[in-house]
Design a protein around this motif. Structure first.
Motif, short mmCIF file in Angstrom:
data_model
loop_
_atom_site.label_atom_id
_atom_site.label_comp_id
_atom_site.label_asym_id
_atom_site.label_seq_id
_atom_site.Cartn_x
_atom_site.Cartn_y
_atom_site.Cartn_z
N ILE A 105 0.83 -1.21 0.00
CA ILE A 105 0.00 0.00 0.00
C ILE A 105 0.86 1.25 0.00
O ILE A 105 0.61 2.20 -0.75
N HIS A 106 1.90 1.27 0.82
CA HIS A 106 2.83 2.42 0.82
C HIS A 106 3.47 2.58 -0.56
O HIS A 106 3.62 3.71 -1.06
N HIS A 107 3.83 1.48 -1.16
CA HIS A 107 4.45 1.52 -2.50
C HIS A 107 3.48 2.11 -3.52
O HIS A 107 3.88 2.96 -4.34
N LEU A 108 2.24 1.70 -3.48
CA LEU A 108 1.25 2.18 -4.45
C LEU A 108 1.02 3.68 -4.30
O LEU A 108 0.97 4.42 -5.29
N PHE A 109 0.89 4.14 -3.07
CA PHE A 109 0.68 5.58 -2.86
C PHE A 109 1.93 6.38 -3.23
O PHE A 109 1.83 7.48 -3.79
N LYS A 110 3.10 5.82 -2.93
CA LYS A 110 4.34 6.53 -3.22
C LYS A 110 4.54 6.75 -4.72
O LYS A 110 4.91 7.85 -5.16
N HIS A 111 4.25 5.72 -5.50
CA HIS A 111 4.56 5.79 -6.93
C HIS A 111 3.36 6.17 -7.80
O HIS A 111 3.56 6.70 -8.90
N TYR A 112 2.14 5.95 -7.30
CA TYR A 112 0.98 6.16 -8.17
C TYR A 112 -0.11 7.03 -7.54
O TYR A 112 -1.14 7.27 -8.16
N GLY A 113 0.15 7.52 -6.33
CA GLY A 113 -0.77 8.46 -5.72
C GLY A 113 -0.47 9.88 -6.19
O GLY A 113 0.51 10.13 -6.90
N LYS A 114 -1.31 10.81 -5.81
CA LYS A 114 -1.15 12.19 -6.25
C LYS A 114 -0.06 12.94 -5.49
O LYS A 114 0.56 13.85 -6.03
N THR A 115 0.16 12.57 -4.23
CA THR A 115 1.12 13.31 -3.41
C THR A 115 2.40 12.53 -3.13
O THR A 115 3.40 13.11 -2.70
N GLY A 116 2.37 11.22 -3.37
CA GLY A 116 3.52 10.40 -3.04
C GLY A 116 3.54 9.94 -1.60
O GLY A 116 4.47 9.26 -1.17
N HIS A 117 2.50 10.33 -0.82
CA HIS A 117 2.42 9.96 0.59
C HIS A 117 1.16 9.14 0.85
O HIS A 117 0.12 9.37 0.23
N THR A 118 1.27 8.21 1.78
CA THR A 118 0.12 7.39 2.16
C THR A 118 -0.79 8.19 3.09
O THR A 118 -0.32 8.68 4.13
N PRO A 119 -2.07 8.36 2.77
CA PRO A 119 -2.98 9.07 3.67
C PRO A 119 -3.05 8.40 5.04
O PRO A 119 -2.85 7.19 5.16
N GLU A 120 -3.32 9.19 6.05
CA GLU A 120 -3.31 8.71 7.43
C GLU A 120 -4.18 7.47 7.63
O GLU A 120 -3.78 6.51 8.30
N LYS A 121 -5.36 7.43 7.05
CA LYS A 121 -6.28 6.32 7.28
C LYS A 121 -5.80 5.02 6.68
O LYS A 121 -6.32 3.95 6.99
N TYR A 122 -4.78 5.08 5.81
CA TYR A 122 -4.24 3.86 5.19
C TYR A 122 -2.85 3.50 5.72
O TYR A 122 -2.21 2.61 5.19
N GLN A 123 -2.41 4.20 6.78
CA GLN A 123 -1.05 3.99 7.28
C GLN A 123 -0.93 2.92 8.35
O GLN A 123 0.13 2.33 8.52
#
Length: 260
Positions: A105-123
């Motif tokens: 999940i961290h990998h997906l948000f880092k590379h394919y999310g809008k901000t590169g950061h995992t939102p708090e609710k998914y951490q």
């Protein structure tokens, strides 16, 4: 048909317990150049977490079902990663091979999310997925074990294609069968992009003809879906079959790939 409707009701209960996650997503995803490959099984609570984020990011992914007792793709996971643990993600765009749902999940948000950061609710997911286990039980543990009758049958030559989003009850019963039959497929996420998309295809919150968000993923997918935004939608390039209704899709998959 009655049995199929019972399965749909169980699937609805599963979506409710999951709190509605896996419904909405960005209309403008950062789809990678090379396809993501996810080795998982539908009934796994840990895999479900990853699929929910894939829906949120509206990413397409190649699914290689690895149900318990399966022999087609579990060996590949052991060979590439060194252990039998699911989910297992291969991202050829970054060169990463990852176990652990939270790391994926961290990998997906880092590379394919809008901000590169995992939102708090998914951490910070709980280590023991109590809600996910309850959801799996409500769904009668479908999508967990392989159909032993087809265990030695070769996989289709070409990947099937399924248009879906994680929380769709009708799509889940199709993904259950795909898992149990160990049929690999391309999962095209078409998550709901705005409030006008909410509701089932025939009874959306916004009345009148359905008009997708201009330039959004759904807008781009409509031509591939015969101009009809309804899930599940299955295409089997091995036979030329195109189907919308979940009951028809399940019957087709069982007949084409489940009979021996």
């Amino acid at each position: 048909m009655v049995i199929h409707q019972i399965k749909i009701l169980q699937s609805v209960a599963t979506s409710i317990v999951e709190g509605g996650r896996g419904v909405t997503g960005t209309p403008f995803p950062n789809q990678p150049d090379k396809p993501l490959k996810l080795y998982e099984f539908e009934g796994s609570p840990f895999s479900r977490r990853v699929r929910e984020v894939l829906t949120l990011l509206n990413l397409d992914v190649e699914i290689y079902p690895c149900p318990k007792g399966g022999q087609k793709y579990r060996a590949i996971v052991k060979e590439k990663g060194g252990k039998l643990q699911f989910p297992f993600l291969i991202d050829e765009n970054t060169g990463d091979q990852l176990y652990e749902s939270q790391k994926i999940i961290h990998h997906l948000f880092k590379h394919y999310g809008k901000t590169g950061h995992t939102p708090e609710k998914y951490q910070h997911y709980p280590k023991i997925p109590v809600i996910g286990l309850i959801a799996t039980l409500l769904n009668a543990a479908r999508g967990v074990w392989v159909n032993k009758k087809i265990i030695h049958r070769a996989a289709p030559e070409q990947l099937l294609e399924l248009w879906s989003f994680e929380a769709s009850p009708y799509s889940r019963v199709v993904r259950d069968i795909l898992t149990e039959l160990e049929i690999p497929y391309v999962l095209h996420n078409v998550s709901k992009e705005r409030w006008q998309d909410m509701g089932p295809a025939i009874l959306r919150l916004k009345p009148g003809p359905y008009i997708p968000l201009a330039g959004g993923k759904r807008d781009k997918m409509l031509p591939m879906m015969q101009g009809k935004m309804q899930v599940p939608y299955l295409v089997d390039p091995n036979t030329g079959i195109h189907l919308f209704e979940s009951a028809q899709i399940v019957a087709y998959l069982k007949k084409q790939y489940g009979e021996v």
